[in-house]
Design an enzyme around this catalytic site. Structure first.
Site, PDB file in Angstrom:
ATOM      1  NE  ARG A  53     -10.470  11.942   7.353  1.00  0.00           N
ATOM      2  CZ  ARG A  53     -11.999  12.140   7.755  1.00  0.00           C
ATOM      3  NH1 ARG A  53     -12.159  12.045   9.057  1.00  0.00           N
ATOM      4  NH2 ARG A  53     -11.882  10.710   7.343  1.00  0.00           N
ATOM      5  CG  ASP A  82     -10.115   0.336  12.576  1.00  0.00           C
ATOM      6  OD1 ASP A  82     -10.133   0.300  13.483  1.00  0.00           O
ATOM      7  OD2 ASP A  82     -10.857   0.013  11.788  1.00  0.00           O
ATOM      8  CB  CYS A  90      -8.166   7.942   7.654  1.00  0.00           C
ATOM      9  SG  CYS A  90      -9.532   7.502   8.024  1.00  0.00           S
ATOM     10  CE1 TYR A  94      -4.791   8.808   3.739  1.00  0.00           C
ATOM     11  CE2 TYR A  94      -5.713   7.371   2.133  1.00  0.00           C
ATOM     12  CZ  TYR A  94      -5.856   8.209   3.313  1.00  0.00           C
ATOM     13  OH  TYR A  94      -6.182   8.240   4.615  1.00  0.00           O
ATOM     14  CD  GLU A 107      -2.606   1.140   2.617  1.00  0.00           C
ATOM     15  OE1 GLU A 107      -3.986   1.596   2.967  1.00  0.00           O
ATOM     16  OE2 GLU A 107      -1.355   1.451   3.451  1.00  0.00           O
ATOM     17  CD1 TRP A 144      -7.033   0.798  -0.441  1.00  0.00           C
ATOM     18  CD2 TRP A 144      -8.108   1.983  -0.264  1.00  0.00           C
ATOM     19  NE1 TRP A 144      -5.730   1.799   0.328  1.00  0.00           N
ATOM     20  CE2 TRP A 144      -6.744   2.577   0.393  1.00  0.00           C
ATOM     21  CE3 TRP A 144      -9.269   3.349  -0.275  1.00  0.00           C
ATOM     22  CZ2 TRP A 144      -7.189   4.041   1.442  1.00  0.00           C
ATOM     23  CZ3 TRP A 144      -9.036   4.266   0.461  1.00  0.00           C
ATOM     24  CH2 TRP A 144      -7.636   4.649   0.807  1.00  0.00           C
TER      25      TRP A 144
END
Length: 302
Positions: A204, A207, A176, A116, A68, A90
């Protein structure tokens, strides 16, 4: 036990305990429900001596983290490229049904929009689709960071941002982990030691069960990679969380994880010397001494 001997993974485990004990019950976008607190104390992980803070109280999907991150670095926004390499993280956000729910049904399946990697490498460029060529378009923030670390290491603007308000409506999922800042610790003038590189990342939405173990290792690895190409040495990763939450369907699994004692973090070694961030391949990343506890299954909320 003296503070200096407390395993750094306890920062993560202690935050989970606090969220389970004190977290506010909140609805969320996925409909799962969370327990949440806001702006807990920062995590700090040493990267010295080639340390990689890959959490050990459950096995973390190392190959997925590496693939990733390289996908981000290459500016890709096509989830199918990751899926073809066995990385399915994803797939849910790239499904046709999910894209339609976001008003993006005109895109083909897997086209996540300007997420991203696009922002890292082409910030400000006009996004068309995941198959277009964006070479030379927009701001290549990642290369600018690398250049500043090499040429102007005391610059206070060595920043990599994925948060672009103009593009958020076009993204399958807004970022995120939204920005990071690099800081170069200068070696004394009479020293032969390389400068040291630290990274501060702001997230922000965090999880704690599934995402944060990935994010810690990913930004640690990114810092090690940038250190490699800039001739510095990785020093520290600091992570500041905004909404730190536990999905309610992860509570039971995390209670199992909290019973486990952390083990030594592994070390990172490079298969070859790489001087261009775009030339890294997954085979270049060698992780040694990773001996975690077994995996714990947790469902990803989409």
């Amino acid at each position: 036990m003296p503070d200096s001997q407390i395993h750094e993974e306890h920062q993560y485990l202690d935050l989970i305990r606090r969220v389970l004990d004190e977290g506010e019950s909140r609805p969320d976008r996925t409909g799962t429900g969370t327990l949440s607190i806001f702006a807990p104390p920062s995590f700090r992980f040493s990267l010295a001596d080639n340390t990689l803070p890959l959490l050990t109280t459950k096995r973390t999907f190392l190959r997925g983290i590496v693939e990733e991150l390289l996908w981000f670095i290459h500016g890709s926004t096509d989830a199918k490229l990751l899926s073809a390499r066995g990385i399915k993280i994803w797939d849910g956000n790239g499904s046709q049904a999910f894209l339609e729910s976001r008003g993006l049904g005109h895109r083909r399946e897997g086209d996540l929009g300007p997420v991203y990697g696009f922002q890292w490498r082409h910030f400000g460029a006009e996004y068309k689709d995941c198959d277009s060529n964006y070479d030379g378009k927009g701001v290549d923030q990642l290369q600018e960071c690398i250049q500043k670390i090499k040429e102007n290491p005391t610059d206070r603007r060595i920043i990599l941002s994925a948060w672009n308000p103009a593009d958020i409506p076009s993204m399958a999922l807004p970022p995120c982990h939204m920005m990071c800042q690099f800081y170069v610790h200068l070696s004394p003038p009479d020293s032969d030691a390389p400068n040291r590189l630290s990274c501060l990342m702001y997230q922000r939405s965090a999880d704690l069960g599934l995402g944060i173990p990935f994010n810690i290792a990913s930004y640690a690895l990114l810092t090690h990679m940038i250190a490699q190409v800039t001739g510095t040495t990785a020093h520290e990763l600091i992570i500041q969380l905004g909404d730190a939450h536990v999905y309610k369907d992860h509570v039971e699994a995390l209670q199992v994880q909290l019973q486990r004692e952390p083990r030594a973090f592994p070390k990172i070694r490079w298969k070859r010397e790489v001087k261009d961030i775009d030339e890294f391949e997954s085979e270049d990343v060698i992780v040694e001494g990773y001996a975690p506890h077994p995996s714990i299954a947790m469902k990803m909320s989409v």
